[in-house]
Write an enzyme that holds these catalytic residues in place. Structure first.
Site, PDB file in Angstrom:
ATOM      1  CG  ASP A 320      93.017 -77.549 -32.495  1.00 61.64           C
ATOM      2  OD1 ASP A 320      92.072 -77.631 -33.280  1.00 61.64           O
ATOM      3  OD2 ASP A 320      93.251 -78.379 -31.594  1.00 61.64           O
ATOM      4  CB  ILE A 321      91.352 -76.008 -27.423  1.00 62.22           C
ATOM      5  CG1 ILE A 321      90.810 -74.562 -27.534  1.00 62.22           C
ATOM      6  CG2 ILE A 321      91.400 -76.426 -25.967  1.00 62.22           C
ATOM      7  CD1 ILE A 321      89.403 -74.400 -27.011  1.00 62.22           C
ATOM      8  CD  GLU A 363      88.865 -79.090 -31.557  1.00 63.85           C
ATOM      9  OE1 GLU A 363      89.542 -80.109 -31.689  1.00 63.85           O
ATOM     10  OE2 GLU A 363      87.642 -79.037 -31.840  1.00 63.85           O
TER      11      GLU A 363
END
Length: 475
Positions: A320-321, A363
């Site tokens: 996950d960004i 994301e």
């Protein structure tokens, strides 16, 4: 060399040559001439109807089928809209497509016997439009409030309703097209039967006229019947090159061949376009439009096949960004989209092709990685994390945007031998591993982000992967 160039006194047009032959027969018997002229007139009318009515009707119904197939694509684009501007553009495209379908339906001009079918088609198109309007409203509500679960469910349900209605519309239009082809074949067959009956009747005219009638029949068979049957055979075969329809001298039948040839060329062009569109739709069904990575559905199918196959240990990677919402808030959603594409490219470049990389949603990214030990898979993922952290994205204003990503790792427990015949066992094993990787990802977020977090032993199934001395690996 054309016949008219070798024999200038012989007319080249089909009607003129037919009149010449009929006049020669009339010198012998008035009755034979009348019969021949009647047959020629009837055949000319049948040819004209075959060219102008039935072929145009077939083309109109074929165009309708193509447009109806595109309605589903427009509905999918509306349901996939991420912004109000995208939603409005998709809604305008859908309504324009429906308007065009209604116009084509009016041009189709179904016979009175098909009035009920015409009403069903109109009602079906109206249903698609109404469902599309409701879908547009639901998508707008979902865009305004992404956390509104009811709006998301309404979008999925309305899109499914539109898919079903479009499928039924395509089926009904297919029946119209099939009926048009049947009528075209029946009229062509009837025309051939009429020609054959005329030939038999003419041959019955007395022994004194035998030579003249046989000559006229043979001429007519060669110039008209064989060419019409050849044209009919080409049309019935369907997959024929348009240039193969050019037959014989430049007369009325040749003109008909050119007209049919142009229709065949259009149909083949539409078929190529439909095949290209179907290939694009097949790709979009399994891939994320923005990052070009496989989507969640494709990932789950592929991952379950990997789990079901015998082999070494497998690991689920979920990334996950970090601070992605801040990127959207500070730089705008366009930069946010570029950030997703940037990270997807780095993931693709640093993971092997067979590691089932996909965009899981938002994301989040996910992958299945084969590795014998926890240290080995940790090393691979740590290298990926470091590459992303060390590779900033260039901004349009000349600046750079540094990003990081947090990863959660969990082993996929191989289904026990007792569950070898259980088709749902790979699904359960994958779901357990995904939950464990997701939990590890949240731990990584709480511990400061930009790190790789290995799920503790026992978080997934104990049969899948060894632990690393009972400790959590993180950076």
């Amino acid at each position: 060399m054309p016949r008219g160039a070798r024999f200038p006194f012989i007319p080249t047009g089909l009607t003129a040559r037919s009149a010449l032959v009929s006049s020669m027969v009339a010198l012998l018997v008035v009755g034979a001439m009348g019969l021949t002229l009647w047959a020629l007139t009837r055949q000319s009318q049948a040819l004209e109807q075959l060219r102008q009515v039935q072929v145009e009707h077939l083309m109109a119904s074929t165009r309708l089928m193509q447009q109806a197939d595109l309605l589903d694509n427009e509905s999918a684009m509306l349901a996939a809209a991420r912004t109000q501007a995208e939603r409005r553009a998709a809604w305008v495209a859908l309504t324009d497509r429906i308007t065009w379908v209604n116009k084509l339906l009016d041009d189709l001009k179904l016979p009175p016997a098909d009035a009920a079918l015409a009403g069903e088609l109109a009602n079906r198109i109206g249903q698609i439009q109404e469902t599309g309007r409701a879908l547009s409203a639901a998508v707008g509500q979902r865009i305004d409030d992404p956390d509104d679960g009811e709006a998301a469910q309404a979008v999925a349900r309305l899109q499914k309703d539109n898919e079903n209605a479009t499928a039924v519309l395509s089926t009904q239009l297919g029946l119209v097209a099939a009926n048009s082809r049947r009528l075209l074949a029946e009229q062509s067959s009837q025309l051939a039967q009429d020609v054959d009956a005329h030939r038999r009747t003419t041959m019955a005219v007395g022994l004194l006229l035998l030579l003249a009638v046989i000559a006229a029949a043979l001429w007519f068979n060669r110039v008209v019947v064989r060419r019409v049957l050849t044209l009919k055979r080409m049309v019935d075969e369907g997959a024929v090159a348009p240039q193969a329809l050019a037959v014989g001298a430049p007369d009325e039948i040749s003109s008909l061949a050119q007209t049919v040839g142009s229709y065949v060329a259009r149909i083949q062009a539409h078929e190529r376009e439909m095949n290209r569109a179907n290939e694009e739709l097949a790709f979009l069904a399994d891939h994320d439009v923005l990052t070009q990575l496989p989507n969640r559905r494709f990932f789950e199918r592929r991952a379950m096949r990997r789990v079901a196959q015998p082999g070494g240990p497998l690991w689920v990677l979920m990334g996950d960004i970090d601070h992605f919402k801040q990127i959207n808030d500070q730089h705008g959603h366009a930069i946010g989209d570029q950030a997703l594409v940037h990270v997807a490219g780095l993931l693709r470049a640093n993971l092997r092709e067979g590691e089932a990389l996909a965009r899981f949603g938002g994301e989040e990214f996910v992958a299945v990685i084969p590795a014998q030990t926890a240290e080995a898979v940790y090393s691979v993922v740590e290298r990926v994390r470091a590459a992303i952290a060390a590779t900033p994205m260039a901004l349009p204003d000349g600046g750079q945007l540094g990003m990081s990503i947090s990863f959660g790792l969990a082993p996929i427990a191989a289904p026990p031998a007792a569950q070898a015949g259980d088709a749902a066992a790979p699904r359960r094993a994958l779901d357990i591993a995904l939950r464990a990787a997701d939990d590890a990802l949240y731990v990584a977020k709480r511990c400061g982000r930009n790190r790789v977090q290995l799920a503790p032993p026992g978080a997934a199934s104990a049969a899948a992967a060894p632990a690393v001395q009972g400790e959590v690996l993180e950076i």
